[in-house]
Write a protein that holds these residues in place. Structure first.
Motif, PDB file in Angstrom:
ATOM      1  N   ILE A 249       0.814  -1.229   0.000  1.00 54.33           N
ATOM      2  CA  ILE A 249       0.000   0.000   0.000  1.00 54.33           C
ATOM      3  C   ILE A 249       0.847   1.280   0.000  1.00 54.33           C
ATOM      4  O   ILE A 249       0.436   2.301  -0.509  1.00 54.33           O
ATOM      5  CB  ILE A 249      -0.988   0.010   1.196  1.00 54.33           C
ATOM      6  N   ALA A 250       2.045   1.226   0.596  1.00 54.09           N
ATOM      7  CA  ALA A 250       2.861   2.436   0.744  1.00 54.09           C
ATOM      8  C   ALA A 250       4.294   2.175   0.316  1.00 54.09           C
ATOM      9  O   ALA A 250       4.814   1.084   0.498  1.00 54.09           O
ATOM     10  CB  ALA A 250       2.835   2.913   2.192  1.00 54.09           C
ATOM     11  N   ASP A 251       4.916   3.215  -0.240  1.00 48.36           N
ATOM     12  CA  ASP A 251       6.326   3.062  -0.625  1.00 48.36           C
ATOM     13  C   ASP A 251       7.243   3.300   0.570  1.00 48.36           C
ATOM     14  O   ASP A 251       8.299   2.702   0.694  1.00 48.36           O
ATOM     15  CB  ASP A 251       6.681   4.002  -1.793  1.00 48.36           C
ATOM     16  N   LYS A 252       6.794   4.185   1.483  1.00 46.61           N
ATOM     17  CA  LYS A 252       7.594   4.514   2.670  1.00 46.61           C
ATOM     18  C   LYS A 252       6.670   4.911   3.814  1.00 46.61           C
ATOM     19  O   LYS A 252       5.481   5.160   3.594  1.00 46.61           O
ATOM     20  CB  LYS A 252       8.546   5.687   2.360  1.00 46.61           C
ATOM     21  N   ALA A 253       7.234   4.995   5.017  1.00 49.24           N
ATOM     22  CA  ALA A 253       6.450   5.438   6.174  1.00 49.24           C
ATOM     23  C   ALA A 253       7.336   6.244   7.115  1.00 49.24           C
ATOM     24  O   ALA A 253       8.537   5.988   7.222  1.00 49.24           O
ATOM     25  CB  ALA A 253       5.861   4.239   6.909  1.00 49.24           C
TER      26      ALA A 253
ATOM     27  N   CYS B 133      11.202   2.707   6.673  1.00 49.70           N
ATOM     28  CA  CYS B 133      10.574   3.536   7.711  1.00 49.70           C
ATOM     29  C   CYS B 133      11.582   4.527   8.279  1.00 49.70           C
ATOM     30  O   CYS B 133      12.694   4.141   8.632  1.00 49.70           O
ATOM     31  CB  CYS B 133      10.035   2.666   8.843  1.00 49.70           C
ATOM     32  N   LEU B 134      11.160   5.789   8.366  1.00 46.29           N
ATOM     33  CA  LEU B 134      11.958   6.807   9.044  1.00 46.29           C
ATOM     34  C   LEU B 134      11.347   7.028  10.430  1.00 46.29           C
ATOM     35  O   LEU B 134      10.178   7.345  10.556  1.00 46.29           O
ATOM     36  CB  LEU B 134      11.944   8.116   8.250  1.00 46.29           C
ATOM     37  N   LEU B 135      12.154   6.836  11.465  1.00 46.10           N
ATOM     38  CA  LEU B 135      11.707   7.040  12.843  1.00 46.10           C
ATOM     39  C   LEU B 135      12.270   8.366  13.336  1.00 46.10           C
ATOM     40  O   LEU B 135      13.477   8.595  13.242  1.00 46.10           O
ATOM     41  CB  LEU B 135      12.220   5.915  13.747  1.00 46.10           C
ATOM     42  N   ILE B 136      11.391   9.250  13.813  1.00 47.46           N
ATOM     43  CA  ILE B 136      11.846  10.527  14.377  1.00 47.46           C
ATOM     44  C   ILE B 136      11.355  10.589  15.817  1.00 47.46           C
ATOM     45  O   ILE B 136      10.170  10.388  16.090  1.00 47.46           O
ATOM     46  CB  ILE B 136      11.324  11.743  13.561  1.00 47.46           C
TER      47      ILE B 136
ATOM     48  N   ILE C 114      11.528  14.565   6.424  1.00 43.23           N
ATOM     49  CA  ILE C 114      10.618  13.833   5.523  1.00 43.23           C
ATOM     50  C   ILE C 114      11.025  14.067   4.071  1.00 43.23           C
ATOM     51  O   ILE C 114      11.114  13.122   3.276  1.00 43.23           O
ATOM     52  CB  ILE C 114       9.148  14.270   5.759  1.00 43.23           C
ATOM     53  N   LYS C 115      11.278  15.328   3.731  1.00 44.90           N
ATOM     54  CA  LYS C 115      11.662  15.641   2.341  1.00 44.90           C
ATOM     55  C   LYS C 115      12.915  14.903   1.927  1.00 44.90           C
ATOM     56  O   LYS C 115      13.009  14.357   0.831  1.00 44.90           O
ATOM     57  CB  LYS C 115      11.895  17.167   2.221  1.00 44.90           C
ATOM     58  N   ARG C 116      13.892  14.883   2.830  1.00 40.11           N
ATOM     59  CA  ARG C 116      15.145  14.179   2.528  1.00 40.11           C
ATOM     60  C   ARG C 116      14.887  12.673   2.357  1.00 40.11           C
ATOM     61  O   ARG C 116      15.431  12.031   1.470  1.00 40.11           O
ATOM     62  CB  ARG C 116      16.133  14.422   3.664  1.00 40.11           C
ATOM     63  N   PHE C 117      14.010  12.140   3.196  1.00 40.68           N
ATOM     64  CA  PHE C 117      13.722  10.695   3.211  1.00 40.68           C
ATOM     65  C   PHE C 117      13.003  10.244   1.936  1.00 40.68           C
ATOM     66  O   PHE C 117      13.276   9.170   1.412  1.00 40.68           O
ATOM     67  CB  PHE C 117      12.898  10.371   4.449  1.00 40.68           C
ATOM     68  N   VAL C 118      12.073  11.083   1.456  1.00 43.42           N
ATOM     69  CA  VAL C 118      11.292  10.644   0.270  1.00 43.42           C
ATOM     70  C   VAL C 118      11.955  11.096  -1.037  1.00 43.42           C
ATOM     71  O   VAL C 118      11.491  10.690  -2.105  1.00 43.42           O
ATOM     72  CB  VAL C 118       9.827  11.163   0.317  1.00 43.42           C
TER      73      VAL C 118
ATOM     74  N   ASN D 203      14.109  -2.348   7.807  1.00 46.40           N
ATOM     75  CA  ASN D 203      14.535  -1.306   6.874  1.00 46.40           C
ATOM     76  C   ASN D 203      14.172   0.062   7.447  1.00 46.40           C
ATOM     77  O   ASN D 203      13.209   0.689   7.018  1.00 46.40           O
ATOM     78  CB  ASN D 203      13.844  -1.541   5.518  1.00 46.40           C
ATOM     79  N   SER D 204      14.956   0.508   8.451  1.00 49.13           N
ATOM     80  CA  SER D 204      14.585   1.754   9.131  1.00 49.13           C
ATOM     81  C   SER D 204      15.812   2.583   9.480  1.00 49.13           C
ATOM     82  O   SER D 204      16.929   2.073   9.533  1.00 49.13           O
ATOM     83  CB  SER D 204      13.803   1.442  10.403  1.00 49.13           C
TER      84      SER D 204
END
Length: 273
Positions: free
Chosen positions: A119-123, A219-222, A269-273, A244-245
């Motif tokens: 469903i999603a490319d990233k989270a 996944c990006l965890l902040i 977020i911008k950097r991550f996507v 994968n985080s």
């Protein structure tokens, strides 16, 4: 010219879901925002104003919170909340989605990724709930006492919105009347406390480690280094268990990242996507 916003209700899983949709024809990407416990779309207002300039944005009030309906028949489990979000995105015909979940919303995102990996490319998980167990049996049994929702209301009134915000924020100076009223508004009717009583019974525990390890979505965890609600050690454990985080820690920051650090979160977020 002010960007269009579509606000509305959609009947999904026998409950009316409130959402805000900010379309952007020039963007192929849609961010889907899921808020935390005792919160609503209101918590993302600063982040939305940054995201909507470049991307499509859908922000959802997870039932029973915000302007979404409070229904006695609805099952307030994470699994059902995840399925409700999936069905809403399908009804709106959304593709190429990236999910952003704060606190409890992060756990709903993890459930969605586990249920439907494609469903999603990233989270992006902002101080996500993790490793929380189910409510203890005595509390679940007690919740069946008539008028138990009045105890829930009393507990909420006793702690109060301002106290909850002080616990969630490192920088107390940003607390103002607009913020207090925005969080208080959905709790002025008794229906929310009846629904919260249902949630005590319906909410299963957070995803177990075995399930987390099966999630392959990047996944990006902040996290805030002063998060009292879900301390950083949970973020560090989650970063180990997800295959994968990456984890970013913001200094002098509490639990309410979208309130305290919207610009830093947006840049990450911008950097991550």
């Amino acid at each position: 010219m002010e960007q269009a916003v579509f606000t509305g209700y959609q009947p999904i899983n026998n409950i009316n879901i409130y959402y805000e949709f900010y379309p952007r024809q020039t963007s192929k990407k849609t961010f889907v925002l899921l808020h935390g416990f005792l919160s609503s779309t209101f918590t993302f207002r600063h982040l939305i104003s940054l995201l909507k300039k470049e991307y499509q944005v859908l922000s959802i009030d997870l039932p029973p919170f915000g302007k979404s309906a409070k229904c006695h028949q609805y099952v307030y489990s994470y699994k059902n909340l995840a399925q409700t979000v999936i069905k809403l995105t399908e009804s709106l015909g959304l593709k190429n989605m990236t999910f952003i979940g704060h606190s409890m919303g992060g756990q709903i995102v993890l459930n969605i990724l586990h249920m439907m990996p494609e469903i999603a490319d990233k989270a992006i998980l902002l101080c996500s709930s993790a490793y929380l167990k189910r409510s203890k049996l005595p509390l679940i049994i007690t919740s069946y006492i008539p008028y138990f929702h009045m105890f829930v209301k009393y507990w909420f009134a006793r702690t109060g919105v301002k106290k909850n915000l002080q616990d969630a924020l490192y920088n107390h100076s940003i607390i103002n009347d607009e913020m207090i009223n925005g969080y208080l508004q959905p709790f002025l009717q008794d229906e929310i406390f009846i629904a919260l009583t249902r949630m005590i019974r319906d909410r299963e525990g957070d995803l177990p480690t075995e399930a987390l390890k099966q999630i392959k979505t990047p996944c990006l965890l902040i996290w805030g280094d002063h998060d009292k609600s879900i301390p950083l050690k949970f973020g560090e454990q989650l970063n180990k268990d997800l295959t994968n985080s990456e984890l970013i820690v913001l200094k002098e920051t509490g639990h309410a990242l979208p309130e305290e650090r919207p610009f830093e979160v947006f840049e990450s977020i911008k950097r991550f996507v």
